[in-house]
Scaffold this active site. Structure first.
Site, PDB file in Angstrom:
ATOM      1  N   TYR A   1      -1.666  -0.228  10.225  1.00  8.09           N
ATOM      2  CA  TYR A   1      -1.766  -0.733   8.839  1.00  8.09           C
ATOM      3  C   TYR A   1      -0.454  -0.456   8.104  1.00  8.09           C
ATOM      4  O   TYR A   1       0.071  -1.318   7.398  1.00  8.09           O
ATOM      5  CB  TYR A   1      -2.939  -0.037   8.153  1.00  8.09           C
ATOM      6  CG  TYR A   1      -3.222  -0.497   6.744  1.00  8.09           C
ATOM      7  CD1 TYR A   1      -3.654  -1.800   6.481  1.00  8.09           C
ATOM      8  CD2 TYR A   1      -3.084   0.375   5.657  1.00  8.09           C
ATOM      9  CE1 TYR A   1      -3.930  -2.210   5.177  1.00  8.09           C
ATOM     10  CE2 TYR A   1      -3.358  -0.028   4.362  1.00  8.09           C
ATOM     11  CZ  TYR A   1      -3.784  -1.318   4.119  1.00  8.09           C
ATOM     12  OH  TYR A   1      -4.060  -1.731   2.828  1.00  8.09           O
TER      13      TYR A   1
ATOM     14  N   SER B   1       0.859  -1.188   0.000  1.00  6.30           N
ATOM     15  CA  SER B   1       0.000   0.000   0.000  1.00  6.30           C
ATOM     16  C   SER B   1       0.889   1.231   0.000  1.00  6.30           C
ATOM     17  O   SER B   1       2.029   1.173   0.475  1.00  6.30           O
ATOM     18  CB  SER B   1      -0.877  -0.003   1.259  1.00  6.30           C
ATOM     19  OG  SER B   1      -1.363   1.302   1.524  1.00  6.30           O
TER      20      SER B   1
HETATM   21  N1  LIG Z   1      -8.826  -1.217  -1.206  1.00  2.00           N
HETATM   22  C1  LIG Z   1      -7.798  -0.390  -1.044  1.00  2.00           C
HETATM   23  O1  LIG Z   1      -7.941   0.850  -1.051  1.00  2.00           O
HETATM   24  C2  LIG Z   1      -6.419  -0.943  -0.860  1.00  2.00           C
HETATM   25  C3  LIG Z   1      -5.335  -0.061  -0.985  1.00  2.00           C
HETATM   26  C4  LIG Z   1      -4.043  -0.558  -0.812  1.00  2.00           C
HETATM   27  C5  LIG Z   1      -3.845  -1.890  -0.520  1.00  2.00           C
HETATM   28  N2  LIG Z   1      -4.934  -2.719  -0.400  1.00  2.00           N
HETATM   29  C6  LIG Z   1      -4.669  -4.109  -0.070  1.00  2.00           C
HETATM   30  O2  LIG Z   1      -5.184  -4.946  -1.069  1.00  2.00           O
HETATM   31  C7  LIG Z   1      -5.510  -6.221  -0.509  1.00  2.00           C
HETATM   32  C8  LIG Z   1      -6.939  -6.580  -0.911  1.00  2.00           C
HETATM   33  O3  LIG Z   1      -7.811  -5.599  -0.374  1.00  2.00           O
HETATM   34  P1  LIG Z   1      -9.290  -5.336  -0.943  1.00  2.00           P
HETATM   35  O4  LIG Z   1      -9.461  -3.872  -0.978  1.00  2.00           O
HETATM   36  O5  LIG Z   1      -9.529  -6.154  -2.136  1.00  2.00           O
HETATM   37  O6  LIG Z   1     -10.119  -5.876   0.313  1.00  2.00           O
HETATM   38  P2  LIG Z   1     -11.438  -6.784   0.413  1.00  2.00           P
HETATM   39  O7  LIG Z   1     -12.353  -6.483  -0.705  1.00  2.00           O
HETATM   40  O8  LIG Z   1     -11.909  -6.590   1.806  1.00  2.00           O
HETATM   41  O9  LIG Z   1     -10.874  -8.257   0.234  1.00  2.00           O
HETATM   42  C9  LIG Z   1     -10.056  -8.823   1.193  1.00  2.00           C
HETATM   43  C10 LIG Z   1      -9.880 -10.274   0.884  1.00  2.00           C
HETATM   44  O10 LIG Z   1      -9.011 -10.842   1.877  1.00  2.00           O
HETATM   45  C11 LIG Z   1      -9.598 -12.037   2.367  1.00  2.00           C
HETATM   46  N3  LIG Z   1      -9.194 -12.297   3.740  1.00  2.00           N
HETATM   47  C12 LIG Z   1      -9.148 -11.426   4.776  1.00  2.00           C
HETATM   48  N4  LIG Z   1      -8.759 -12.061   5.896  1.00  2.00           N
HETATM   49  C13 LIG Z   1      -8.565 -13.363   5.546  1.00  2.00           C
HETATM   50  C14 LIG Z   1      -8.161 -14.520   6.262  1.00  2.00           C
HETATM   51  N5  LIG Z   1      -7.889 -14.504   7.574  1.00  2.00           N
HETATM   52  N6  LIG Z   1      -8.080 -15.689   5.582  1.00  2.00           N
HETATM   53  C15 LIG Z   1      -8.351 -15.747   4.262  1.00  2.00           C
HETATM   54  N7  LIG Z   1      -8.732 -14.679   3.535  1.00  2.00           N
HETATM   55  C16 LIG Z   1      -8.836 -13.509   4.173  1.00  2.00           C
HETATM   56  C17 LIG Z   1     -11.082 -11.792   2.267  1.00  2.00           C
HETATM   57  O11 LIG Z   1     -11.748 -13.031   2.309  1.00  2.00           O
HETATM   58  P3  LIG Z   1     -13.332 -13.131   2.674  1.00  2.00           P
HETATM   59  O12 LIG Z   1     -14.070 -12.617   1.485  1.00  2.00           O
HETATM   60  O13 LIG Z   1     -13.547 -14.555   2.878  1.00  2.00           O
HETATM   61  O14 LIG Z   1     -13.528 -12.286   3.884  1.00  2.00           O
HETATM   62  C18 LIG Z   1     -11.174 -11.086   0.918  1.00  2.00           C
HETATM   63  O15 LIG Z   1     -11.167 -12.007  -0.129  1.00  2.00           O
HETATM   64  C19 LIG Z   1      -5.292  -6.082   0.994  1.00  2.00           C
HETATM   65  O16 LIG Z   1      -4.030  -6.565   1.331  1.00  2.00           O
HETATM   66  C20 LIG Z   1      -5.332  -4.575   1.207  1.00  2.00           C
HETATM   67  O17 LIG Z   1      -4.604  -4.189   2.350  1.00  2.00           O
HETATM   68  C21 LIG Z   1      -6.196  -2.280  -0.578  1.00  2.00           C
END
Ligand SMILES: NC(=O)c1ccc[n+]([C@@H]2O[C@H](COP(=O)([O-])OP(=O)(O)OC[C@H]3O[C@@H](n4cnc5c(N)ncnc54)[C@H](OP(=O)(O)O)[C@@H]3O)[C@@H](O)[C@H]2O)c1
Length: 251
Positions: free
Chosen positions: A155, A142
């Site tokens: 974070y 991130s």
């Molecule tokens: N969105 C942003 O603005 C942003 C920016 C920078 C970085 N990121 C990073 O990008 C990555 C994906 O984020 P996203 O925005 O796509 O979030 P999201 O839509 O909330 O998706 C998160 C995913 O992680 C899975 N997950 C969480 N905890 C888990 C666990 N204990 N075991 C297995 N799976 C788990 C969730 O599974 P379930 O569906 O089963 O809960 C879901 O598939 C993360 O690392 C986040 O920090 C996001």
């Protein structure tokens, strides 16, 4: 015509495939011809994602990545009938937003467990299955790893660890033909950010958007970068981080 961006004939494992960036990465990789192994906790949402893919030999596994013992146990049989793996995207992750004065070690531990320990452990468990002709591992860090924001200390610590770990891992695995990179997104419209404070307050939303010359990102914007890092188009790229932030950090 040779297309270095193709993923035809590649098998790629994606964690966090049931939502947001992981889901979009699965869809893009499918469109580029890859066979996918999808990991997520939520079976219903994982099946929904599968229904959006072409009819390939895609497989899914429901597993909580923070239970390392179970992860190791279930991953082995899941991968047994699969040949070599060419790519891994560690897209599973969680966020946290609260003032530093509320810091508690157990809150940081929870965050590190999934964002750092699980991602690197899953990568380690996959090493033996990685193709002898080369592989690519992608982590989702991130911009918070390098740029501060209020209430994001925990974070940021977790993402800083990801960005740093990738570099040494890349050096160590280069001799095995395995490339390791990260992407560092700014705010992306996914379920993770859907209930963020700035999305609930008009003034705060305006202020936050003003820091993004190109606006917030969409999951596909990150997925396309992951697909590039998984493909031969990036065969000379390792140990690096690709910033995807609509101009946030350029200012
Ligand atoms: N969105 C942003 O603005 C942003 C920016 C920078 C970085 N990121 C990073 O990008 C990555 C994906 O984020 P996203 O925005 O796509 O979030 P999201 O839509 O909330 O998706 C998160 C995913 O992680 C899975 N997950 C969480 N905890 C888990 C666990 N204990 N075991 C297995 N799976 C788990 C969730 O599974 P379930 O569906 O089963 O809960 C879901 O598939 C993360 O690392 C986040 O920090 C996001």
């Amino acid at each position: 015509m040779n297309n270095p961006f193709t993923l035809k004939g590649r098998t790629i494992l994606i964690s966090g495939a049931s939502s947001g960036i992981g889901e979009a990465t699965a869809i893009v990789c499918d469109q580029l011809g890859a066979t996918l192994l999808l990991l997520g906790r939520n079976e219903v949402r994982l099946e929904e994602v599968k229904s959006k893919l072409s009819l390939g030999a895609h497989k899914s596994l429901v597993v909580d990545l923070s239970d390392f013992e179970v992860l190791e146990q279930v991953l082995k049989p899941f991968l047994e009938s699969t040949g070599a793996i060419h790519g891994l995207v560690n897209a599973a992750g969680v966020t946290s937003t609260f003032p530093f004065k509320l810091f508690k070690p157990e809150k940081l531990e929870g965050l590190l467990k999934i964002n750092v320990h699980a991602a690197f452990y899953l990568s380690k468990l996959m090493l033996k299955k990685m193709s002898k002709s080369g592989g690519s591992i992608v982590f989702i860090s991130s911009i918070m790893a390098t740029h501060g924001e209020k209430a994001k200390t925990l974070y940021a610590i977790s993402k800083g660890a990801v960005s740093a770990g990738v570099k040494s891992m890349a050096i160590e695995l280069a001799a095995k033909g395995i490339r390791v990179n990260s992407v560092a997104p700014g705010i992306v419209n996914t379920p993770m950010t859907a209930s963020a404070t700035y999305k609930k307050n008009e003034e705060l939303l305006k202020l936050t958007l003003s820091k993004y010359p190109l606006g917030f990102g969409e999951p596909e914007d990150v997925a396309n970068a992951c697909a590039y890092l998984l493909s031969d188009a990036s065969r000379w790229v390792t140990g690096t981080e690709m910033v995807l932030d609509g101009g946030y950090t350029a200012q």
